[in-house]
Write a protein that holds these residues in place. Structure first.
Motif, PDB file in Angstrom:
ATOM      1  N   SER A 295       0.828  -1.212   0.000  1.00 30.44           N
ATOM      2  CA  SER A 295       0.000   0.000   0.000  1.00 30.44           C
ATOM      3  C   SER A 295       0.861   1.260   0.000  1.00 30.44           C
ATOM      4  O   SER A 295       0.564   2.227  -0.706  1.00 30.44           O
ATOM      5  N   LEU A 296       1.942   1.267   0.781  1.00 31.34           N
ATOM      6  CA  LEU A 296       2.821   2.430   0.805  1.00 31.34           C
ATOM      7  C   LEU A 296       3.583   2.575  -0.509  1.00 31.34           C
ATOM      8  O   LEU A 296       3.802   3.702  -0.989  1.00 31.34           O
ATOM      9  N   ILE A 297       3.994   1.462  -1.102  1.00 31.27           N
ATOM     10  CA  ILE A 297       4.687   1.532  -2.390  1.00 31.27           C
ATOM     11  C   ILE A 297       3.739   2.055  -3.470  1.00 31.27           C
ATOM     12  O   ILE A 297       4.131   2.871  -4.314  1.00 31.27           O
ATOM     13  N   ASP A 298       2.490   1.627  -3.438  1.00 28.21           N
ATOM     14  CA  ASP A 298       1.523   2.139  -4.412  1.00 28.21           C
ATOM     15  C   ASP A 298       1.334   3.641  -4.256  1.00 28.21           C
ATOM     16  O   ASP A 298       1.243   4.376  -5.256  1.00 28.21           O
ATOM     17  N   GLU A 299       1.264   4.116  -3.014  1.00 33.36           N
ATOM     18  CA  GLU A 299       1.124   5.555  -2.781  1.00 33.36           C
ATOM     19  C   GLU A 299       2.351   6.309  -3.263  1.00 33.36           C
ATOM     20  O   GLU A 299       2.241   7.387  -3.871  1.00 33.36           O
ATOM     21  N   LEU A 300       3.539   5.764  -3.000  1.00 37.13           N
ATOM     22  CA  LEU A 300       4.762   6.413  -3.460  1.00 37.13           C
ATOM     23  C   LEU A 300       4.802   6.478  -4.982  1.00 37.13           C
ATOM     24  O   LEU A 300       5.205   7.502  -5.564  1.00 37.13           O
ATOM     25  N   ARG A 301       4.377   5.427  -5.630  1.00 34.46           N
ATOM     26  CA  ARG A 301       4.411   5.387  -7.099  1.00 34.46           C
ATOM     27  C   ARG A 301       3.542   6.478  -7.736  1.00 34.46           C
ATOM     28  O   ARG A 301       3.820   6.930  -8.841  1.00 34.46           O
TER      29      ARG A 301
ATOM     30  N   ILE B  79      13.161   9.533  -4.525  1.00 36.35           N
ATOM     31  CA  ILE B  79      12.632  10.687  -3.826  1.00 36.35           C
ATOM     32  C   ILE B  79      13.377  11.943  -4.283  1.00 36.35           C
ATOM     33  O   ILE B  79      14.373  11.872  -4.996  1.00 36.35           O
ATOM     34  N   ASP B  80      12.884  13.113  -3.846  1.00 38.38           N
ATOM     35  CA  ASP B  80      13.537  14.375  -4.139  1.00 38.38           C
ATOM     36  C   ASP B  80      13.738  15.133  -2.830  1.00 38.38           C
ATOM     37  O   ASP B  80      13.411  14.636  -1.738  1.00 38.38           O
ATOM     38  N   GLU B  81      14.293  16.348  -2.913  1.00 37.25           N
ATOM     39  CA  GLU B  81      14.597  17.098  -1.693  1.00 37.25           C
ATOM     40  C   GLU B  81      13.338  17.427  -0.910  1.00 37.25           C
ATOM     41  O   GLU B  81      13.350  17.403   0.327  1.00 37.25           O
ATOM     42  N   ALA B  82      12.246  17.753  -1.592  1.00 41.50           N
ATOM     43  CA  ALA B  82      11.008  18.062  -0.887  1.00 41.50           C
ATOM     44  C   ALA B  82      10.510  16.853  -0.099  1.00 41.50           C
ATOM     45  O   ALA B  82      10.058  16.972   1.050  1.00 41.50           O
ATOM     46  N   PHE B  83      10.600  15.674  -0.701  1.00 35.79           N
ATOM     47  CA  PHE B  83      10.192  14.442  -0.021  1.00 35.79           C
ATOM     48  C   PHE B  83      11.109  14.174   1.165  1.00 35.79           C
ATOM     49  O   PHE B  83      10.651  13.791   2.256  1.00 35.79           O
TER      50      PHE B  83
ATOM     51  N   ASP C  74       9.276  14.524   9.531  1.00 36.40           N
ATOM     52  CA  ASP C  74       8.094  14.794  10.346  1.00 36.40           C
ATOM     53  C   ASP C  74       7.284  13.512  10.459  1.00 36.40           C
ATOM     54  O   ASP C  74       6.752  13.024   9.468  1.00 36.40           O
ATOM     55  N   PRO C  75       7.175  12.922  11.667  1.00 35.02           N
ATOM     56  CA  PRO C  75       6.478  11.632  11.809  1.00 35.02           C
ATOM     57  C   PRO C  75       5.022  11.656  11.374  1.00 35.02           C
ATOM     58  O   PRO C  75       4.426  10.591  11.168  1.00 35.02           O
ATOM     59  N   GLY C  76       4.449  12.841  11.206  1.00 38.31           N
ATOM     60  CA  GLY C  76       3.048  12.915  10.808  1.00 38.31           C
ATOM     61  C   GLY C  76       2.828  12.882   9.310  1.00 38.31           C
ATOM     62  O   GLY C  76       1.669  12.943   8.867  1.00 38.31           O
ATOM     63  N   THR C  77       3.881  12.774   8.524  1.00 36.56           N
ATOM     64  CA  THR C  77       3.740  12.843   7.070  1.00 36.56           C
ATOM     65  C   THR C  77       3.755  11.465   6.422  1.00 36.56           C
ATOM     66  O   THR C  77       4.281  10.496   6.979  1.00 36.56           O
ATOM     67  N   GLN C  78       3.201  11.417   5.222  1.00 33.88           N
ATOM     68  CA  GLN C  78       3.259  10.185   4.445  1.00 33.88           C
ATOM     69  C   GLN C  78       4.695   9.870   4.053  1.00 33.88           C
ATOM     70  O   GLN C  78       5.088   8.691   3.982  1.00 33.88           O
ATOM     71  N   ALA C  79       5.490  10.906   3.789  1.00 40.65           N
ATOM     72  CA  ALA C  79       6.900  10.688   3.430  1.00 40.65           C
ATOM     73  C   ALA C  79       7.630   9.964   4.558  1.00 40.65           C
ATOM     74  O   ALA C  79       8.446   9.068   4.305  1.00 40.65           O
ATOM     75  N   PHE C  80       7.355  10.341   5.807  1.00 36.82           N
ATOM     76  CA  PHE C  80       7.979   9.646   6.939  1.00 36.82           C
ATOM     77  C   PHE C  80       7.551   8.182   6.964  1.00 36.82           C
ATOM     78  O   PHE C  80       8.382   7.289   7.138  1.00 36.82           O
TER      79      PHE C  80
END
Length: 328
Positions: free
Chosen positions: A150-156, A164-168, A174-180
């Protein structure tokens, strides 16, 4: 192409990496290890702890850039990126990752070995940022710690190639983010907190207040059903029941899915398959364990006879001579 040779966490054991590649039939051509019919896939964690970090990075990077290898990002490459990346002003601190005693200790050996090569280190960090978090190739999957579909699908959806990039990167602290959540799960796996006041004094010298959990138990009931690390749980905690909350946090990779290769979990002893379709290739190389490869040639059912390894000798701890780094 006959297949791929997947290599676990190197952690700066550069001389042993060269020896393992030679054992697998790879030979240097113009400073790059090559095989006429096979390619390598590195499972991340090239850096930190070992004595030949620059050599390990040089070998892997040259192979990747010349099309002789692939690589996925490990948590130690991610840690280096966050540790060395200045935080935006809105963060109110200088670095994305705090330069705390624990974080300083993790990356110390890497920074020491690159101290006289600052331009090279900046170039290596830029390369780290270009490493994908996962690979899905015909017949197999590769991730450093945990395949969470599920997380890989969201990342895709936002980063189709898994890079990833610098913004990601900035969002990931931040533990509250999807990137984390993506970076934490794919590069560090699942962790279950220990009861208050309980600690594990790990063999790598760190004190831990959680334990690493695996993701291939279909219906786990107790902590012992999912623990995946060499350190035993204190007292009778392996018999402790998983709560619904703990169970909901675990990923699951079923036996019907294609072969998956991971590193990260510093196994010990003779390499073995934790599940019929999963191979862990981290066998504590930097602690005089084994640097392990799996020779995959398209099989849907993995075979423990396909492991190849070299024991890391104590002399690996000796600092390298200059020509061992600049080997071209």
């Amino acid at each position: 192409m006959e297949g791929y040779d997947l290599i676990g966490d190197v952690h700066g054991c550069g001389a042993t990496l060269g020896a393992l590649l030679e054992t697998l039939g790879y030979h240097q051509r113009a400073g790059v290890y090559c095989h006429p019919r096979r390619r390598v896939i590195f499972l991340g964690d090239l850096i930190d702890r070992g004595p030949r970090i620059r050599l390990a990075v040089n070998i892997a990077r040259r192979m990747v850039e010349e099309g002789e290898a692939h690589i996925v990002m490990g948590n130690h490459e991610y840690n280096a990126l966050a540790y060395c990346h200045r935080a935006p002003r809105r963060f109110g601190r200088e670095w994305l990752r705090a330069h705390s005693p624990r974080h300083n200790r993790i990356i110390k050996e890497t920074l020491d070995q690159y101290r006289d090569h600052p331009g090279e280190w900046e170039d290596v960090l830029a390369w780290f940022l270009d490493i994908p978090l996962f690979l899905e190739l015909p017949g197999l999957r590769v991730v450093h710690a945990c395949w969470d579909q599920s997380l890989i699908d969201e990342l895709r959806r936002t980063h189709p190639d898994g890079r990833i990039d610098e913004a990601f990167l900035e969002a990931s602290v931040d533990p509250g983010t999807q990137a984390f959540r993506v970076l934490d799960r794919l590069t560090r796996g699942s962790h279950i907190p220990l009861p208050r006041g309980v600690e594990i004094h790990s063999g790598d010298g760190f004190t831990r207040r959680s334990f690493r959990a695996h993701f291939w138990a279909r219906e786990p009931r107790t902590w012992g059903d999912v623990i995946f690390q060499p350190d035993n749980l204190p007292d009778d905690l392996e018999e402790r029941s998983l709560t619904d909350t703990e169970r909901s946090r675990l990923s699951y990779y079923g036996p019907e899915q294609r072969p998956l290769f991971i590193g990260h979990y510093w196994c010990e002893g003779i390499p073995a398959l934790p599940a019929a379709n999963i191979a862990c290739l981290d066998y504590s190389a930097v602690k005089f364990g084994r640097l392990v490869a799996y020779r995959w040639s398209g099989e849907a059912h993995l075979d423990a006879n396909h492991f190849v390894w070299i024991r890391v000798p104590p002399e690996e701890q000796a600092r390298p001579r200059p020509w061992e780094i600049d080997f071209d």
